[in-house]
Design a protein around this motif. Structure first.
Motif, mmCIF file in Angstrom:
data_model
loop_
_atom_site.group_PDB
_atom_site.id
_atom_site.type_symbol
_atom_site.label_atom_id
_atom_site.label_comp_id
_atom_site.label_asym_id
_atom_site.label_seq_id
_atom_site.Cartn_x
_atom_site.Cartn_y
_atom_site.Cartn_z
ATOM 1 N N UNK A 152 -52.916 7.178 -29.088
ATOM 2 C CA UNK A 152 -52.897 8.638 -29.087
ATOM 3 C C UNK A 152 -54.189 9.297 -28.639
ATOM 4 N N UNK A 153 -55.330 8.675 -28.890
ATOM 5 C CA UNK A 153 -56.595 9.358 -28.645
ATOM 6 C C UNK A 153 -56.819 9.598 -27.161
ATOM 7 N N UNK A 154 -56.703 8.555 -26.337
ATOM 8 C CA UNK A 154 -56.984 8.689 -24.914
ATOM 9 C C UNK A 154 -56.019 9.652 -24.228
ATOM 10 N N UNK A 155 -54.779 9.688 -24.682
ATOM 11 C CA UNK A 155 -53.797 10.555 -24.043
ATOM 12 C C UNK A 155 -54.041 12.019 -24.372
ATOM 13 N N UNK A 156 -54.758 12.284 -25.455
ATOM 14 C CA UNK A 156 -55.047 13.672 -25.824
ATOM 15 C C UNK A 156 -56.342 14.181 -25.206
ATOM 16 N N UNK A 157 -57.185 13.279 -24.741
ATOM 17 C CA UNK A 157 -58.485 13.682 -24.221
ATOM 18 C C UNK A 157 -58.392 14.139 -22.774
ATOM 19 N N UNK B 243 -54.315 7.349 -16.950
ATOM 20 C CA UNK B 243 -54.594 8.302 -15.875
ATOM 21 C C UNK B 243 -53.320 8.856 -15.259
ATOM 22 N N UNK B 244 -52.242 8.091 -15.319
ATOM 23 C CA UNK B 244 -50.977 8.623 -14.800
ATOM 24 C C UNK B 244 -50.515 9.817 -15.627
ATOM 25 N N UNK B 245 -50.825 9.800 -16.931
ATOM 26 C CA UNK B 245 -50.467 10.935 -17.784
ATOM 27 C C UNK B 245 -51.279 12.177 -17.445
ATOM 28 N N UNK B 246 -52.453 12.002 -16.816
ATOM 29 C CA UNK B 246 -53.300 13.143 -16.449
ATOM 30 C C UNK B 246 -52.953 13.699 -15.072
#
Length: 358
Positions: A91-96, A121-124
């Motif tokens: 959860x942490x990296x996906x929220x940052x 990175x694909x989520x960003x």
């Protein structure tokens, strides 16, 4: 054991252990099931179990030892059918935001490895990032193959730098924090009434424009600037601005000076801004130009993109058509399209007299 001790020790800055911050769980002393993603193994995954999943990355590394071998541990939150599972990612990296992920990667090897994972990175990236990367030129067939093999972190980094198209008169980029698309159109990409007549307009080179040139109006009766744009915008709401400057600026003895002696006519009647889209969205506003000496973004209107795979055609204009008086002393730099709420310069919003979607 040293790595386990590091991951299981509380960090003062994080307020928890690195394992808890990265994966959402405390480190486990012992073994954990590892699955490669083959159908025979997927059947063994159970809902609410923690599992390490084998990584398959297209990023070319100097050595295979430098590549991450596994993602996870990831919790299986839903089992739809025999081979389809929904995983709860760390959860942490996906929220940052992207800069925060890069700063977090400096903590230790575990964070650095996780921060390079493709799924983070694909989520960003915007939904249509594969279409956007097609605008990147260079390399011919080899360049296209290299872009297809690129990881999502590399794609994010490339799209965060300006990508030019239409002979360099337009460019887009991702703003680095949220990964949202921004766009700029130079004055040479706009249709300006009288631009070919040196009595009215001149192109003035300057370092204050991202395109290294602006259109300077000396004097004219009929002022009108019109533009069009076809582009596949990711889903979201966007604002369109005209970037203009009242007065002629230059450098003298290393200092910026601005001459406003030729500025006239803009206080007689407001300038009208119009925006329309191919799917029926319209915006109309007007305001006086009364901010000499600095670059100002004049808000033309907002529009909404709902289909990232279909090109949205924009038509926009800036005009003050009144033949009872002349106007002059105006620099027109570019038209900017930003995600709504994102701005880097002073913004002036005119009085909106009409805004509708048909």
């Amino acid at each position: 054991m040293a790595e386990f001790w590091c991951n299981s020790s509380n960090h003062t800055s994080l307020g928890c252990t690195p394992s808890k911050a990265l994966h959402g769980i405390e480190p486990i002393c012992g073994t954990m099931p590892i699955y490669t993603g083959e159908p025979a193994f997927l059947a063994e995954l159970a809902v609410n179990n923690e599992n390490l999943l084998a990584k398959s990355s297209l990023v070319n590394r100097p050595s295979a030892k430098m590549s991450l071998k596994f993602y996870g541990p990831c919790k299986v939150s839903e089992h739809n059918n025999t081979s389809v599972y929904r995983l709860d990612l760390p959860p942490v990296l996906l929220r940052l935001d992207a800069p925060e992920i890069c700063r977090l990667a400096r903590l230790n090897h575990a964070f650095r490895g996780a921060a390079g994972a493709d799924f983070v990175w694909e989520a960003k990236l915007p939904e249509n990032y594969r279409h956007l990367i097609g605008y990147v030129e260079g390399g011919g067939e080899e360049g296209r193959r290299r872009r297809r093999r690129a990881g999502t972190k590399e794609i994010y980094a490339r799209l965060s730098r300006p990508v030019s198209f239409d002979d360099g008169t337009k460019e887009f980029w991702l703003e680095k924090s949220k990964g949202r698309v921004c766009m700029a159109l130079s004055s040479k990409a706009l249709v300006i009434t009288g631009i070919d007549d040196r009595r009215y307009w001149t192109h003035m080179p300057t370092t204050e424009s991202r395109f290294q040139s602006v259109a300077y109006l000396q004097q004219i009766w009929w002022f009108e600037v019109v533009g069009e744009l076809d582009f596949c915008f990711p889903v979201g709401t966007y604002s369109l601005y005209f970037r203009v400057h009242l007065g002629k600026f230059s450098k003298r003895f290393g200092r910026r000076v601005c001459s406003t002696e030729h500025v006239h006519g803009w206080n007689k009647k407001p300038v009208r801004f119009q925006l329309s889209t191919s799917d029926g969205q319209n915006a109309l506003s007007q305001c006086y130009l009364d901010e000499p000496g600095s670059w100002v973004l004049y808000h033309a209107g907002d529009f909404v993109s709902t289909n990232p795979r279909q090109a949205l055609k924009l038509k926009f204009s800036m005009a003050q058509i009144d033949c009872t008086h002349t106007k002059g002393g105006l620099c027109v730099d570019s038209v900017l399209v930003y995600p709504k709420g994102f701005q880097q310069e002073k913004v002036v919003t005119g009085k909106i007299s009409e805004m509708r979607s048909s």
